[in-house]
Motif scaffolding. Structure first.
Motif, PDB file in Angstrom:
ATOM      1  N   TYR A  73       0.848  -1.374   0.042  1.00 48.83           N
ATOM      2  CA  TYR A  73      -0.110  -0.026   0.130  1.00 48.83           C
ATOM      3  C   TYR A  73       0.811   1.370   0.013  1.00 48.83           C
ATOM      4  N   TYR A  74       1.883   1.317   0.800  1.00 50.16           N
ATOM      5  CA  TYR A  74       2.741   2.755   1.043  1.00 50.16           C
ATOM      6  C   TYR A  74       3.996   2.529   0.043  1.00 50.16           C
ATOM      7  N   ALA A  75       4.576   1.390   0.015  1.00 49.97           N
ATOM      8  CA  ALA A  75       5.838   1.410  -0.834  1.00 49.97           C
ATOM      9  C   ALA A  75       5.808   1.123  -2.281  1.00 49.97           C
ATOM     10  N   LEU A  76       4.797   0.360  -2.534  1.00 51.32           N
ATOM     11  CA  LEU A  76       4.717  -0.061  -4.087  1.00 51.32           C
ATOM     12  C   LEU A  76       4.328   1.219  -4.955  1.00 51.32           C
ATOM     13  N   PRO A  77       3.487   1.954  -4.559  1.00 53.29           N
ATOM     14  CA  PRO A  77       2.897   2.980  -5.343  1.00 53.29           C
ATOM     15  C   PRO A  77       4.171   4.036  -5.538  1.00 53.29           C
ATOM     16  N   MET A  78       5.290   4.292  -4.376  1.00 55.41           N
ATOM     17  CA  MET A  78       6.425   5.093  -4.690  1.00 55.41           C
ATOM     18  C   MET A  78       7.218   4.282  -5.644  1.00 55.41           C
ATOM     19  N   MET A  79       7.608   3.247  -5.588  1.00 60.47           N
ATOM     20  CA  MET A  79       8.383   2.235  -6.446  1.00 60.47           C
ATOM     21  C   MET A  79       7.949   2.690  -7.727  1.00 60.47           C
ATOM     22  N   ILE A  80       6.615   2.520  -8.144  1.00 59.80           N
ATOM     23  CA  ILE A  80       5.979   2.558  -9.481  1.00 59.80           C
ATOM     24  C   ILE A  80       6.394   4.145  -9.918  1.00 59.80           C
ATOM     25  N   SER A  82       8.531   6.116  -9.060  1.00 66.23           N
ATOM     26  CA  SER A  82       9.993   6.347  -9.241  1.00 66.23           C
ATOM     27  C   SER A  82      10.595   5.886 -10.387  1.00 66.23           C
ATOM     28  N   ALA A  83       9.980   4.664 -10.594  1.00 60.39           N
ATOM     29  CA  ALA A  83      10.469   3.866 -11.992  1.00 60.39           C
ATOM     30  C   ALA A  83       9.738   4.251 -13.345  1.00 60.39           C
ATOM     31  N   THR A  84       8.510   4.712 -13.142  1.00 56.79           N
ATOM     32  CA  THR A  84       7.847   4.876 -14.546  1.00 56.79           C
ATOM     33  C   THR A  84       7.150   6.354 -14.562  1.00 56.79           C
ATOM     34  N   GLY A  85       7.313   7.053 -13.368  1.00 54.84           N
ATOM     35  CA  GLY A  85       6.500   8.591 -13.382  1.00 54.84           C
ATOM     36  C   GLY A  85       5.223   8.245 -13.318  1.00 54.84           C
ATOM     37  N   VAL A  86       4.373   7.325 -13.209  1.00 60.78           N
ATOM     38  CA  VAL A  86       2.908   6.886 -13.172  1.00 60.78           C
ATOM     39  C   VAL A  86       2.383   7.139 -11.436  1.00 60.78           C
ATOM     40  N   ASP A  87       1.379   8.014 -11.725  1.00 62.64           N
ATOM     41  CA  ASP A  87       0.868   8.159 -10.293  1.00 62.64           C
ATOM     42  C   ASP A  87      -0.330   7.169 -10.035  1.00 62.64           C
ATOM     43  N   THR A  88      -0.061   6.357  -9.108  1.00 63.09           N
ATOM     44  CA  THR A  88      -1.036   5.391  -8.715  1.00 63.09           C
ATOM     45  C   THR A  88      -1.908   5.701  -7.473  1.00 63.09           C
TER      46      THR A  88
END
Length: 229
Positions: A73-80, A82-88
């Protein structure tokens, strides 16, 4: 015991059952598919992939479910991001919970599937090759039905466990059975009554699921390999 609260709260808690079942069913489906792939990769000792799968299984089995939920919930959106620039951030919390539950289910079910596949004599696969079957045909028609018959009792336990595990999704803001009961109990501090309601609901769901799995086990017993009997 406040029976008035129970009478008023029960219908509202019941409306959260579809959320719990949705999480459990989707996580189980994704987890079992991934678990089968991991089991096949480890059983066939596919270079590199087998080692990665072994590390994944060991890691997930060693991490508490609530930590997996927090990471998803907290880390996965940040990793996505950082890697792709996609806001989840617009993705509902329930999907992060399903991801965490799926990974947990995959790790545990992969060991169940691996043991079940090992229980099927490899000679049957070789016999299928000798009559012209492809590996995929042999696995689908011969190996998997027998392996599923062996695995189903343990898989039923995993499924009931994942239903209970959905109660932890409350920590990331998913309003399933437990979260709904807690929310209703807060104003009047009727937590004992709320937990009585959730206990009965979870027990009934588990009972129904166990009966369904038992029926499936009975039907699949004809496929059970002789060596596993």
């Amino acid at each position: 015991m406040n029976f008035t609260f129970i009478k008023e709260a029960l219908p509202q808690v019941l409306t959260a059952i579809p959320v719990t079942l949705e999480m459990a069913l989707l996580a189980t489906l994704a987890g079992w598919i991934l678990g089968i792939l991991i089991a096949v990769a480890r059983r066939n000792k596919i270079p590199v992939v087998s080692q990665i799968c072994a590390v994944f299984v060991s890691f997930i089995r060693g991490v508490p479910m609530v930590i997996l939920l927090y990471v998803a919930y907290y880390a996965l959106p940040m990793m996505i991001y950082s890697a792709t620039g996609v806001d989840t951030t617009s993705i509902p919390a329930i999907w992060y919970a399903i991801v965490a539950l799926s990974l947990d289910q995959a790790a545990y079910s992969s060991e169940v599937f691996r043991a079940a596949l090992d229980s099927v004599n490899r000679g049957q696969l070789e016999a299928a090759w000798s009559v012209g079957m492809t590996t995929c045909q042999a696995m689908r028609r011969i190996v998997f039905p027998q392996a599923l018959a062996v695995a189903l009792p343990n898989l039923s336990g995993l499924f009931v466990g994942i239903i209970k595990g959905t109660s932890l999704a409350y920590y990331v803001g998913v309003y399933e059975i437990t979260a709904t009961a807690n929310l209703l109990a807060n104003p009047g501090l009727n937590f004992i009554e709320a937990y009585v309601i959730t206990t009965v609901i979870y027990e009934l769901i588990s009972f129904i699921c166990n009966r369904l799995f038992h029926t499936a086990e009975t039907r699949l017993n004809r496929f059970r390999p002789k060596t596993a009997a």
